[in-house]
Design a protein around this motif. Structure first.
Motif, PDB file in Angstrom:
ATOM      1  N   SER A 294       0.838  -1.206   0.000  1.00 49.72           N
ATOM      2  CA  SER A 294       0.000   0.000   0.000  1.00 49.72           C
ATOM      3  C   SER A 294       0.868   1.250   0.000  1.00 49.72           C
ATOM      4  O   SER A 294       0.658   2.171  -0.796  1.00 49.72           O
ATOM      5  CB  SER A 294      -0.922  -0.008   1.221  1.00 49.72           C
ATOM      6  N   PHE A 295       1.837   1.298   0.907  1.00 47.50           N
ATOM      7  CA  PHE A 295       2.738   2.440   1.001  1.00 47.50           C
ATOM      8  C   PHE A 295       3.530   2.637  -0.292  1.00 47.50           C
ATOM      9  O   PHE A 295       3.628   3.757  -0.818  1.00 47.50           O
ATOM     10  CB  PHE A 295       3.691   2.242   2.180  1.00 47.50           C
ATOM     11  N   MET A 296       4.069   1.574  -0.818  1.00 52.37           N
ATOM     12  CA  MET A 296       4.908   1.686  -2.006  1.00 52.37           C
ATOM     13  C   MET A 296       4.078   2.004  -3.249  1.00 52.37           C
ATOM     14  O   MET A 296       4.520   2.763  -4.120  1.00 52.37           O
ATOM     15  CB  MET A 296       5.716   0.407  -2.192  1.00 52.37           C
ATOM     16  N   SER A 297       2.877   1.453  -3.324  1.00 51.46           N
ATOM     17  CA  SER A 297       1.993   1.759  -4.453  1.00 51.46           C
ATOM     18  C   SER A 297       1.554   3.215  -4.422  1.00 51.46           C
ATOM     19  O   SER A 297       1.440   3.873  -5.463  1.00 51.46           O
ATOM     20  CB  SER A 297       0.774   0.839  -4.435  1.00 51.46           C
ATOM     21  N   MET A 298       1.286   3.720  -3.225  1.00 53.21           N
ATOM     22  CA  MET A 298       0.917   5.122  -3.080  1.00 53.21           C
ATOM     23  C   MET A 298       2.029   6.036  -3.598  1.00 53.21           C
ATOM     24  O   MET A 298       1.783   6.978  -4.357  1.00 53.21           O
ATOM     25  CB  MET A 298       0.632   5.445  -1.614  1.00 53.21           C
ATOM     26  N   GLY A 299       3.265   5.749  -3.209  1.00 58.30           N
ATOM     27  CA  GLY A 299       4.384   6.581  -3.632  1.00 58.30           C
ATOM     28  C   GLY A 299       4.630   6.562  -5.126  1.00 58.30           C
ATOM     29  O   GLY A 299       5.248   7.480  -5.680  1.00 58.30           O
ATOM     30  N   ALA A 300       4.139   5.503  -5.776  1.00 56.65           N
ATOM     31  CA  ALA A 300       4.358   5.364  -7.219  1.00 56.65           C
ATOM     32  C   ALA A 300       3.201   5.877  -8.061  1.00 56.65           C
ATOM     33  O   ALA A 300       3.319   5.945  -9.291  1.00 56.65           O
ATOM     34  CB  ALA A 300       4.615   3.891  -7.551  1.00 56.65           C
ATOM     35  N   CYS A 301       2.089   6.264  -7.435  1.00 57.07           N
ATOM     36  CA  CYS A 301       0.936   6.687  -8.228  1.00 57.07           C
ATOM     37  C   CYS A 301       1.129   8.115  -8.751  1.00 57.07           C
ATOM     38  O   CYS A 301       1.899   8.901  -8.194  1.00 57.07           O
ATOM     39  CB  CYS A 301      -0.348   6.576  -7.420  1.00 57.07           C
ATOM     40  N   SER A 302       0.425   8.444  -9.799  1.00 58.45           N
ATOM     41  CA  SER A 302       0.613   9.744 -10.457  1.00 58.45           C
ATOM     42  C   SER A 302       0.230  10.907  -9.550  1.00 58.45           C
ATOM     43  O   SER A 302       0.882  11.959  -9.562  1.00 58.45           O
ATOM     44  CB  SER A 302      -0.203   9.802 -11.752  1.00 58.45           C
ATOM     45  N   GLU A 303      -0.812  10.723  -8.723  1.00 55.50           N
ATOM     46  CA  GLU A 303      -1.237  11.800  -7.823  1.00 55.50           C
ATOM     47  C   GLU A 303      -0.162  12.105  -6.793  1.00 55.50           C
ATOM     48  O   GLU A 303       0.075  13.265  -6.454  1.00 55.50           O
ATOM     49  CB  GLU A 303      -2.539  11.411  -7.107  1.00 55.50           C
ATOM     50  N   TYR A 304       0.496  11.055  -6.298  1.00 61.15           N
ATOM     51  CA  TYR A 304       1.558  11.290  -5.320  1.00 61.15           C
ATOM     52  C   TYR A 304       2.775  11.928  -5.991  1.00 61.15           C
ATOM     53  O   TYR A 304       3.377  12.868  -5.447  1.00 61.15           O
ATOM     54  CB  TYR A 304       1.980   9.993  -4.625  1.00 61.15           C
ATOM     55  N   LEU A 305       3.143  11.434  -7.139  1.00 57.02           N
ATOM     56  CA  LEU A 305       4.292  11.998  -7.846  1.00 57.02           C
ATOM     57  C   LEU A 305       4.097  13.491  -8.137  1.00 57.02           C
ATOM     58  O   LEU A 305       5.067  14.264  -8.157  1.00 57.02           O
ATOM     59  CB  LEU A 305       4.539  11.231  -9.144  1.00 57.02           C
ATOM     60  N   GLU A 306       2.858  13.897  -8.314  1.00 52.22           N
ATOM     61  CA  GLU A 306       2.568  15.308  -8.609  1.00 52.22           C
ATOM     62  C   GLU A 306       2.826  16.202  -7.395  1.00 52.22           C
ATOM     63  O   GLU A 306       3.313  17.327  -7.539  1.00 52.22           O
ATOM     64  CB  GLU A 306       1.110  15.446  -9.064  1.00 52.22           C
ATOM     65  N   VAL A 307       2.515  15.714  -6.188  1.00 56.84           N
ATOM     66  CA  VAL A 307       2.638  16.569  -4.998  1.00 56.84           C
ATOM     67  C   VAL A 307       3.919  16.322  -4.211  1.00 56.84           C
ATOM     68  O   VAL A 307       4.270  17.121  -3.332  1.00 56.84           O
ATOM     69  CB  VAL A 307       1.422  16.397  -4.068  1.00 56.84           C
ATOM     70  N   ALA A 308       4.648  15.251  -4.499  1.00 57.69           N
ATOM     71  CA  ALA A 308       5.854  14.919  -3.736  1.00 57.69           C
ATOM     72  C   ALA A 308       6.880  16.046  -3.688  1.00 57.69           C
ATOM     73  O   ALA A 308       7.535  16.244  -2.656  1.00 57.69           O
ATOM     74  CB  ALA A 308       6.490  13.644  -4.289  1.00 57.69           C
ATOM     75  N   PRO A 309       7.071  16.841  -4.766  1.00 55.05           N
ATOM     76  CA  PRO A 309       8.055  17.929  -4.681  1.00 55.05           C
ATOM     77  C   PRO A 309       7.767  18.930  -3.551  1.00 55.05           C
ATOM     78  O   PRO A 309       8.696  19.511  -2.984  1.00 55.05           O
ATOM     79  CB  PRO A 309       7.950  18.597  -6.058  1.00 55.05           C
ATOM     80  N   PHE A 310       6.488  19.132  -3.203  1.00 54.81           N
ATOM     81  CA  PHE A 310       6.163  20.034  -2.091  1.00 54.81           C
ATOM     82  C   PHE A 310       6.718  19.485  -0.781  1.00 54.81           C
ATOM     83  O   PHE A 310       7.147  20.249   0.090  1.00 54.81           O
ATOM     84  CB  PHE A 310       4.648  20.217  -1.977  1.00 54.81           C
ATOM     85  N   ARG A 311       6.706  18.177  -0.630  1.00 53.63           N
ATOM     86  CA  ARG A 311       7.258  17.558   0.576  1.00 53.63           C
ATOM     87  C   ARG A 311       8.767  17.751   0.638  1.00 53.63           C
ATOM     88  O   ARG A 311       9.314  18.168   1.668  1.00 53.63           O
ATOM     89  CB  ARG A 311       6.920  16.060   0.600  1.00 53.63           C
ATOM     90  N   HIS A 312       9.456  17.451  -0.457  1.00 51.91           N
ATOM     91  CA  HIS A 312      10.919  17.564  -0.466  1.00 51.91           C
ATOM     92  C   HIS A 312      11.369  19.007  -0.225  1.00 51.91           C
ATOM     93  O   HIS A 312      12.318  19.258   0.534  1.00 51.91           O
ATOM     94  CB  HIS A 312      11.482  17.042  -1.790  1.00 51.91           C
TER      95      HIS A 312
END
Length: 336
Positions: A294-312
């Motif tokens: 679940s965790f790894m699939s979430m990190g790989a989905c397009s919605e997560y990839l779109e917002v991940a830069p805000f986290r970094h």
């Protein structure tokens, strides 16, 4: 509340040679025994005296229950676990006598962060004063020696108490989980792994190759085991907090990314300065996932990839530590 004269006296005593004594309740008592000081390192396995002093005297925390977060690395690559477990058994008997209790304990592995940790525990104390009295109790010295024999280093972080909507079950996942293994985990673009996401700092805000491989091959964290992921968050100033808030907004809520993968938050707590550990963190957050995929699939989905830069961009320092809960106490805080 302590008088100004009392506070000044406490400061003077805590800053005395080797930081071995402290004033509490008008009494001068031992803080670090000579034996423990020989084995322990302030900031690594012993408290930072100035931070402990400030915590006990801080009127925003004084007289109130708090949770102490322990993020532990055992000695000798984990070989110190047995000795540390002896200390844990002693503490299980000791804590009720001072009105304290363990509310969480579990096996752990660092997924993101610079130090590999082995265990996470959270202990509820009635007040900072009670914690200080325990630490300075001469009868506690022998217990501390056992702890140090099993411990290489740790984070020890006071935080505000209480679970976050712990009785509210996560929504069923609306997304399919990808089965991950050593063969596809690193090669699949993931906003938390490697340099896939803009702004990612490998080993600091995203996982290294070694961390991904170790995580996906850890049988303890695999299968259908429900995992709790501890996120320690230090924001990169005001702009960093604003950036992280954009990420958090996309993650939370009934239709957020977390919910889509059957995950939920169980803790969201403000932190005091670290009594042990290299960094001070602003918040500690725990996210519960129905399984590792679940965790790894979430990190790989397009919605997560779109917002991940805000986290970094939002984080100056962080950890994600994956935990398999062995014990969770969801009862209301004592006195609540």
């Amino acid at each position: 509340a302590p008088s100004s004269h009392h506070q000044l006296g406490a400061m003077a005593a805590l800053r005395s040679p080797a930081g071995r004594v402290a004033v509490l309740g008008g009494h001068v008592v031992a803080l670090h025994t000579a034996a423990n000081e020989e084995m322990g390192v302030p900031g690594k396995t012993l408290p930072k005296i100035d931070v402990l002093q400030a915590f006990v005297l801080d009127q925003e925390w004084a007289g109130k229950p708090f949770w102490m977060l322990n993020v532990v690395k055992f000695r000798n690559g984990g070989a110190g676990k047995a000795r540390y477990q002896e200390y844990g058994k002693i503490m299980d008997q000791f804590l009720p006598g001072i009105g304290a209790r363990v509310v969480f304990q579990g096996y752990a592995r660092t997924v993101i962060g610079q130090i590999d940790y082995h265990m996470v525990a959270i202990v509820e104390y009635p007040s900072p004063k009670v914690f200080m009295e325990m630490a300075m109790d001469p009868s506690f010295a022998s217990k501390g020696k056992i702890r140090l024999e099993g411990l290489e280093e740790q984070y020890l972080i006071p935080m505000r108490p209480g679970w976050f909507n712990i009785d509210r079950a996560a929504a069923p996942p609306s997304r399919t989980f990808t089965p991950f293994s050593a063969e596809n985990a690193w090669s699949t673009p993931n906003g938390m792994f490697g340099s896939t996401s803009p702004g990612a700092r490998v080993g600091e805000t995203s996982s290294s190759r070694a961390q991904v491989d170790a995580f996906v091959q850890d049988d303890t964290l695999g299968g259908t085991n429900v995992l709790w992921h501890l996120n320690l968050l230090r924001f990169a100033g005001t702009e960093g907090k604003q950036s992280y808030d954009k990420y958090a907004k996309a993650m939370g809520g009934k239709s957020g990314v977390l919910s889509q993968f059957g995950a939920r938050s169980t803790l969201a707590a403000d932190c005091y300065r670290s009594l042990m550990g290299d960094f001070d963190f602003d918040q500690a957050v725990i996210a519960e996932y129905p399984c590792r995929d679940s965790f790894m699939s979430m990190g790989a989905c397009s919605e997560y990839l779109e917002v991940a830069p805000f986290r970094h961009r939002g984080l100056e320092a962080t950890y994600i530590v994956s935990c398999l809960p062995a014990f969770v106490d969801t009862r209301p805080m004592r006195g609540a």
